[in-house]
Design an enzyme around this catalytic site. Structure first.
Site, PDB file in Angstrom:
ATOM      1  N   THR A  47      -5.327   1.784   2.602  1.00 68.05           N
ATOM      2  CA  THR A  47      -4.890   1.780   4.011  1.00 68.05           C
ATOM      3  C   THR A  47      -6.094   1.814   4.950  1.00 68.05           C
ATOM      4  OG1 THR A  47      -4.657   4.194   4.212  1.00 68.05           O
ATOM      5  CG2 THR A  47      -2.726   2.969   3.441  1.00 68.05           C
ATOM      6  N   LEU A  58      -5.627   1.667  12.012  1.00 66.47           N
ATOM      7  CA  LEU A  58      -5.383   1.540  10.575  1.00 66.47           C
ATOM      8  C   LEU A  58      -3.879   1.537  10.340  1.00 66.47           C
ATOM      9  CD1 LEU A  58      -8.107   3.938   9.109  1.00 66.47           C
ATOM     10  CD2 LEU A  58      -8.156   1.445   9.232  1.00 66.47           C
ATOM     11  N   MET A  59      -3.423   0.567   9.537  1.00 66.99           N
ATOM     12  CA  MET A  59      -1.976   0.381   9.340  1.00 66.99           C
ATOM     13  C   MET A  59      -1.519   1.117   8.079  1.00 66.99           C
ATOM     14  SD  MET A  59      -1.116  -1.482  11.970  1.00 66.99           S
ATOM     15  CE  MET A  59       0.179  -2.722  11.772  1.00 66.99           C
ATOM     16  N   HIS A  60      -1.723   2.443   8.071  1.00 63.46           N
ATOM     17  CA  HIS A  60      -1.398   3.252   6.881  1.00 63.46           C
ATOM     18  C   HIS A  60       0.051   3.054   6.430  1.00 63.46           C
ATOM     19  CE1 HIS A  60      -5.124   5.566   7.316  1.00 63.46           C
ATOM     20  NE2 HIS A  60      -4.816   5.825   8.563  1.00 63.46           N
ATOM     21  N   ASP A  61       0.986   3.443   7.296  1.00 64.23           N
ATOM     22  CA  ASP A  61       2.403   3.437   6.901  1.00 64.23           C
ATOM     23  C   ASP A  61       2.969   2.020   6.726  1.00 64.23           C
ATOM     24  OD1 ASP A  61       2.163   6.143   7.017  1.00 64.23           O
ATOM     25  OD2 ASP A  61       3.379   6.415   8.818  1.00 64.23           O
TER      26      ASP A  61
END
Ligand SMILES: [Ca+2]
Length: 316
Positions: free
Chosen positions: A197, A246-249
């Site tokens: 991520t 940041l596109m974690h999910d």
């Protein structure tokens, strides 16, 4: 033949989770059977209200129940929420329009137990917050692990530092005892952690592309995305990290959709629950050969492919 993958999404909405919900709802490859909520980015009541409002914004093409879950870790005191990172309401301070949608009366853990038992081997769990609701579901029904298709979780860090302590990632650190129970339950786990991520940098060029692709009928969505990405860029810029989110999910949902976005290796992961400095660490046995495994850990990601797919899905 219906090729959609059926998922239950567990969230702590949150900017990150809002972006993941919009993506999951718009995906033509996923069917969201329900969204369960938990504390995390804010308390569970705010999280649930945010989730209902994000659904109202997304206008799903089918009914998606929302079910409220735990407002505290299993045994620990809840950590205070960071308004700097998430805004006072978890959504960068943005006030989404109200909604008539309401959460079910049921509790999240009961919903998970019920839906999995009614649909054995058919449901993938996607967790983008603490693992508390799942730990409670496991305590209620220890047979769940053999009936869950897979758990895809955003959390943990293997070869990279943590983001809440030097060694711990926020979702695992938020309830290490819950994570411990889940990792030792026998559920097939795909860990979408900071190793991958942390590479999904949604930057100014992506933002411009997204804004240009949204139509005039999507003005409400556009205003929301404009606010939360601008808020995120300012937050990362203030830490001298440059302007990106940041596109974690969303990546956890992306992996549920298409596992080929990532490459994984199997490991045995233990969750540190006692350490004075290392609580919530995903302590991984890197010795070879592996004598036992309990998780498939994502270690590389086709990040630009994912970001482009994200944009195309959101604007569709
Ligand atoms: Ca989250």
């Amino acid at each position: 033949m219906n090729a959609e993958k059926r998922i239950i999404l567990d969230v702590d909405t949150g900017i990150d989770d809002a972006l993941a919900i919009l993506f999951a709802v718009k995906s033509r490859k996923l069917k969201v059977e329900g969204i369960t909520t938990g504390y995390g980015n804010c308390d569970v009541h705010q999280v649930t209200e945010n989730t209902l409002r994000v659904l109202e914004l997304a206008q799903p093409r089918y009914d998606i129940p929302v079910v409220m879950g735990s407002d505290n870790p299993l045994f620990r005191k809840r950590r205070e929420f960071s308004a700097v990172i998430h805004g006072h309401n978890g959504l960068g301070g943005y006030e989404l329009s109200g909604t008539n949608r309401t959460a079910l009366e049921e509790k999240a853990a009961d919903f998970i137990v019920d839906r999995i038992n009614k649909n054995p081997d058919q449901i993938t769990l996607v967790f983008t917050g603490r693992l508390t609701n799942l730990a409670i579901a496991l305590a209620k029904d220890p047979t769940l692990p053999s009936k869950v298709e897979r758990l895809i979780l955003m959390g943990g860090a293997l070869h990279v530092p943590g983001n809440i302590t030097p060694v711990s990632e926020a979702n695992i650190h938020g309830d290490p005892e819950a994570a411990y129970r889940v990792f030792h339950s026998g559920i097939p786990i795909t860990m979408v952690g900071l190793d991958v991520t942390g590479k999904t940098k949604f930057g100014e060029k992506h933002f411009e592309q997204l804004m240009n692709a949204l139509t005039s009928e999507q003005n409400e969505l556009k205003a929301f995305l404009n606010h939360i990405f601008t808020f995120s860029f300012e937050a990362s810029d203030s830490l001298n990290e440059g302007k990106y989110r940041l596109m974690h999910d969303p990546l956890a949902v992306g992996v549920a959709e298409d596992h080929t976005l990532v490459t994984c290796e199997d490991y045995y992961i233990q969750i540190e629950t006692k350490g004075a400095l290392s609580s919530g660490a995903t302590l991984t046995d890197l010795r070879h050969p592996q004598t036992q495994i309990n998780a498939s850990v994502c270690l590389s990601v086709k990040d630009e492919l994912f970001l482009q797919h994200y944009i195309n899905t959101i604007v569709s």
